[in-house]
Structures are given as structure tokens and as C-alpha cells.
Design an enzyme around this catalytic site. Sequence first.
Site, PDB file in Angstrom:
ATOM      1  N   ASN A  38      34.943  27.665  -5.117  1.00 26.39           N
ATOM      2  CA  ASN A  38      33.609  27.104  -4.901  1.00 26.39           C
ATOM      3  C   ASN A  38      32.776  27.109  -6.184  1.00 26.39           C
ATOM      4  OD1 ASN A  38      31.198  26.294  -3.786  1.00 26.39           O
ATOM      5  ND2 ASN A  38      31.137  27.874  -2.198  1.00 26.39           N
ATOM      6  N   HIS A 123      28.390  34.330  11.740  1.00 21.79           N
ATOM      7  CA  HIS A 123      27.227  34.618  10.903  1.00 21.79           C
ATOM      8  C   HIS A 123      25.924  34.329  11.638  1.00 21.79           C
ATOM      9  CE1 HIS A 123      29.339  34.137   6.727  1.00 21.79           C
ATOM     10  NE2 HIS A 123      30.089  34.800   7.572  1.00 21.79           N
ATOM     11  N   ARG A 148      27.897  39.113  12.285  1.00 18.56           N
ATOM     12  CA  ARG A 148      27.243  39.546  11.051  1.00 18.56           C
ATOM     13  C   ARG A 148      25.773  39.175  11.149  1.00 18.56           C
ATOM     14  NH1 ARG A 148      27.984  37.077   4.927  1.00 18.56           N
ATOM     15  NH2 ARG A 148      26.384  35.667   5.700  1.00 18.56           N
ATOM     16  N   TYR A 160      20.238  34.992   0.237  1.00 17.22           N
ATOM     17  CA  TYR A 160      21.615  34.824   0.678  1.00 17.22           C
ATOM     18  C   TYR A 160      21.754  35.059   2.187  1.00 17.22           C
ATOM     19  CZ  TYR A 160      26.346  35.752   1.911  1.00 17.22           C
ATOM     20  OH  TYR A 160      27.540  35.707   2.578  1.00 17.22           O
ATOM     21  N   ASP A 218      26.245  42.034   5.092  1.00 15.82           N
ATOM     22  CA  ASP A 218      26.743  41.778   3.739  1.00 15.82           C
ATOM     23  C   ASP A 218      25.629  42.056   2.727  1.00 15.82           C
ATOM     24  OD1 ASP A 218      27.918  40.857   1.429  1.00 15.82           O
ATOM     25  OD2 ASP A 218      28.619  38.962   2.291  1.00 15.82           O
ATOM     26  N   HIS A 220      26.065  41.717  -0.494  1.00 19.38           N
ATOM     27  CA  HIS A 220      26.307  40.711  -1.528  1.00 19.38           C
ATOM     28  C   HIS A 220      26.079  41.228  -2.942  1.00 19.38           C
ATOM     29  CE1 HIS A 220      27.132  36.324  -2.114  1.00 19.38           C
ATOM     30  NE2 HIS A 220      27.806  36.607  -1.021  1.00 19.38           N
ATOM     31  N   GLU A 244      29.221  45.330   3.811  1.00 18.30           N
ATOM     32  CA  GLU A 244      30.090  44.583   2.892  1.00 18.30           C
ATOM     33  C   GLU A 244      29.468  44.480   1.504  1.00 18.30           C
ATOM     34  OE1 GLU A 244      30.887  40.728   4.448  1.00 18.30           O
ATOM     35  OE2 GLU A 244      31.581  39.916   2.541  1.00 18.30           O
ATOM     36  N   GLU A 270      36.023  40.182  -1.740  1.00 18.97           N
ATOM     37  CA  GLU A 270      36.140  38.721  -1.634  1.00 18.97           C
ATOM     38  C   GLU A 270      36.204  38.036  -2.991  1.00 18.97           C
ATOM     39  OE1 GLU A 270      32.534  38.076   0.671  1.00 18.97           O
ATOM     40  OE2 GLU A 270      31.653  36.974  -0.986  1.00 18.97           O
ATOM     41  N   ARG A 291      38.599  42.587   1.769  1.00 12.67           N
ATOM     42  CA  ARG A 291      37.882  41.338   2.054  1.00 12.67           C
ATOM     43  C   ARG A 291      38.507  40.100   1.404  1.00 12.67           C
ATOM     44  NH1 ARG A 291      35.329  38.866   5.042  1.00 12.67           N
ATOM     45  NH2 ARG A 291      33.538  38.160   3.859  1.00 12.67           N
ATOM     46  N   HIS A 320      38.305  37.121   4.003  1.00 13.37           N
ATOM     47  CA  HIS A 320      37.203  36.208   3.732  1.00 13.37           C
ATOM     48  C   HIS A 320      37.476  34.865   4.424  1.00 13.37           C
ATOM     49  CE1 HIS A 320      34.570  34.268   0.376  1.00 13.37           C
ATOM     50  NE2 HIS A 320      33.805  34.911   1.207  1.00 13.37           N
ATOM     51  N   ASP A 324      33.902  27.707   2.610  1.00 20.02           N
ATOM     52  CA  ASP A 324      34.443  27.255   1.321  1.00 20.02           C
ATOM     53  C   ASP A 324      35.921  27.631   1.181  1.00 20.02           C
ATOM     54  OD1 ASP A 324      34.000  29.958   0.868  1.00 20.02           O
ATOM     55  OD2 ASP A 324      32.954  29.682  -1.039  1.00 20.02           O
ATOM     56  N   GLU A 347      36.755  36.843   9.464  1.00 21.66           N
ATOM     57  CA  GLU A 347      35.531  36.044   9.363  1.00 21.66           C
ATOM     58  C   GLU A 347      35.841  34.600   9.757  1.00 21.66           C
ATOM     59  OE1 GLU A 347      34.087  35.761   5.343  1.00 21.66           O
ATOM     60  OE2 GLU A 347      32.031  35.403   5.981  1.00 21.66           O
ATOM     61  N   TRP A 410      24.201  37.293  -7.459  1.00 22.10           N
ATOM     62  CA  TRP A 410      23.892  36.477  -6.279  1.00 22.10           C
ATOM     63  C   TRP A 410      24.677  36.976  -5.082  1.00 22.10           C
ATOM     64  CZ3 TRP A 410      26.821  33.093  -3.131  1.00 22.10           C
ATOM     65  CH2 TRP A 410      26.027  32.470  -2.110  1.00 22.10           C
TER      66      TRP A 410
HETATM   67 MG    MG Z   1      30.668  38.408   1.590  1.00 19.59          MG
END
Ligand code: MG
Length: 410
Positions: A38, A123, A148, A160, A218, A220, A244, A270, A291, A320, A324, A347, A410
Site C-alpha cells: 500500500n 473494525h 476492534r 487512524y 490498535d 498503531h 496491537e 503487520e 500480526r 493482518h 489493502d 482480521e 502513523w
Molecule cells: Mg494494525
Amino acid sequence: MSTIESVEVLLTNPGRNFVTVRITTSDGATGLGDATLNGRELAVASYLRDHVAPILIGHDPAAIEGTWQYLYRGAYWRRGPVTMASIAAVDMALWDIKGKVAGLPVYQLLGGAVRRGLLTYGHASGAEIPQIFDSIREHLDEGYRAVRVQTAVPGLGQVYGVSAAGASGSGRYDYEPARPGTRPTEEQWDTRAYMRHLPTVFEAVRGEFGPELPLLHDGHHRMTPNQAGQLGRALEPYDLFWLEDCTPAENQQSLRRVRDLTSQPLAIGEIFNSIWDYQTLITEQLIDYVRSAVTHTGGITHLKKIMDFASLYQIKSGFHGPTDISPVGQAAALHLGLAIHNFGIQEYMRHSDPTLEVFHTSYTFADGLLHPGDVPGLGVEYDDQAGDAHGYSPAYLPVNRLTDGTMHDW
Ligand SMILES: [Mg+2]
């Protein structure tokens, strides 16, 4: 002997970019692999088209392990997301071919089903508590048995994991951002504001939905190990299934500090590419869930090795699976997840209708469980006409800055 006759690289954008490999053998068998990275799609497409395809012609398509080692050791330059996504796509395509030639779904070649289906999480998100509740209820109505939960943070704009529609009202976060444009969009972040707010959200969600529903979150990559430990401890009363990416894990030893502070189950990996990224995390039992995506970790062959290694330490899978990952990569994860003993959770975000017109899938989602189906191979077909109707167009994941402008994760 059957040989590899062609290796095609297919780019399509039915709302987001996907890079797909199609290998055809001299016997006319075809296999698909997902190489989507991605925001950096063309780098992988070039790696495959310019450096992998020419050297695979004439190889034995049945020699999966040998081909994996040829591409990994043979490149001299090892690991990294571009190399490992490229190898992954070839690996998936060869497993797909092997299954079709044998007349068996890939999970049967990996040892057969260990379970009836794969526990799946979706999600849920929202700007305010009522929208988060609505989003969770939508998922439960669709059959999800685990959710999640991501939330907006007071004082910050788009963050996010929360749908743009959700920030202004209701709306489901049903995409992994791929913002069309020639530059990344910018988001703003304040870790202390997030850490103050998040436990209040989980307190409310537990109060509304009771103790049984598995809840995930998550982080992130945004906290330091100390902050991650503090947040993990603050969330312990709400019994999360996992926290996560609580901290960037490039320094694997940093997870020791998190473990010292909290018993919170942890999921990481991930953005990892190889078994070496997990070595300390696994041998010291510093995480609970792996992940990785099949797509970004060298394919079924390599991720199976990671999971076998993890099984010695009671660490499970949590592959994961946002949108994407193409339907080909998702199918590969389902075949692997069905066949390994240490499966944890999968997921799953349903792909858009235009994506599913390009990729015809045979996996199923019922009663909260995914199943890869019993079509020989991976069970995904690529529609050239639909794929060719959508050309590549630039898109990027967002970038993230602290309120003073400093670049953050991010
Ligand atoms: Mg994640």
C-alpha cells in the site's frame, strides 16, 4: 516436466491499487499471488516484472521451497518489504498451482483443517460513544463475534482507524486508507490526549456490551514502551483480547519493558517481513499474537515457518487482513489459518463490490467464522476485463504529525 511459461504482473485500481502476479505453466495451469504494498505499489511491480519474472521462466512450478530459497538467497539483498512482498506473490501463485494440479484446496496440502472456520474480527469506530456503540452493533448484526474498537480523540481531527463519515455522524470504517493523490494527507496526533481518553471509551463499551464480547484495539505504533505499559495497565479492567502495535517494535527488546508493566495480551508484526523480525519477541514470549500478512512476509511458505516457531512458545496467529490485502492474499491467510494449530483470530474487512468484480472469491463468512472454501488452489479467479477497466493511480497512506509539526509514527 511442467515448467513456468509466463509470470505476469497485473495492476488494477477498483477503488484502491492492487498488484497481482499470475504464473502460467507449460501445462496451462495458472496461479495467483498478491504483491500489494500500500502506497509503494510500483516498486514491487518493477521488482517482479524486471527482476523476478525473467529468471523464473523454465523453472519447475512444483518446487515451491526451492524457488523461495532461489529468490531469497539468490537476490543477495535480503528481506525488506519490496523483496518479501515479491517473493510472497510468487510463493502464493505456486501454492495455487499445486492445489489446482492436485485438485485440492491449499489448506489440504498444508495438513488439512484443524477447525470448522476462523474466528474473525471487524473494525468498529466512531467519533463519540453513541456512534461507537452503533458501529459495534452493526458488526454484531453482520455476525461478527469479535470487534476492534477505535475512537476519535477530543481536540484532534481525523485519526487512524476512525471513518471520516464517523467523525461527522455515523458511518463505518470499512477501508484501510489509500487516499488518492500525489502526496500523502496529514493527520495530527497527541499521545497524552489519546491515553487519557481511550480507557473511558472501553469502560463505556464494556458497560454497554457486557463481559463476553472479545474487544481489540490498535495503538498503531504511537507510544513509547513506558506509555504502552501504562496504557495496557489502564485497560486491564476491560479485558481486551489484544492491544496491537502498542509501540514500534523495530527494537524487539523494548517489549520487555511493556511486559514488565502490564499483562495485557499483545499483538505485533503487520509491518514485519521475516522470521528474524520476530526472533526475540517469540523466544522471550514478549508478544501473544503474530500480526503478519502472508502478502508481506514471504508468502505461505515463510509465514508457516514463523507460526511453527511461535507454536513452541504458545504464541498464536492474528494475521493482518484489512482491504489493502487483496482477496488473493486474504484467501492465502485463510488456508494457512485453517491448517495451523496455533490459529488465534483473523482480521476481516469485506472488500468493496468493484474489488470483488475483479477478484472472484470462494471464501465464505458465516456466523462470525471465515472459511477458505474447497475450490482447488486458493479459490480466487482474476477477471481480466474488470481488472483492465481500472488502471493504477497514485495513492498514499496518511502521515502523522505531533501538534508542533514533528513527524510521528502513523
Ligand atoms: Mg494494525
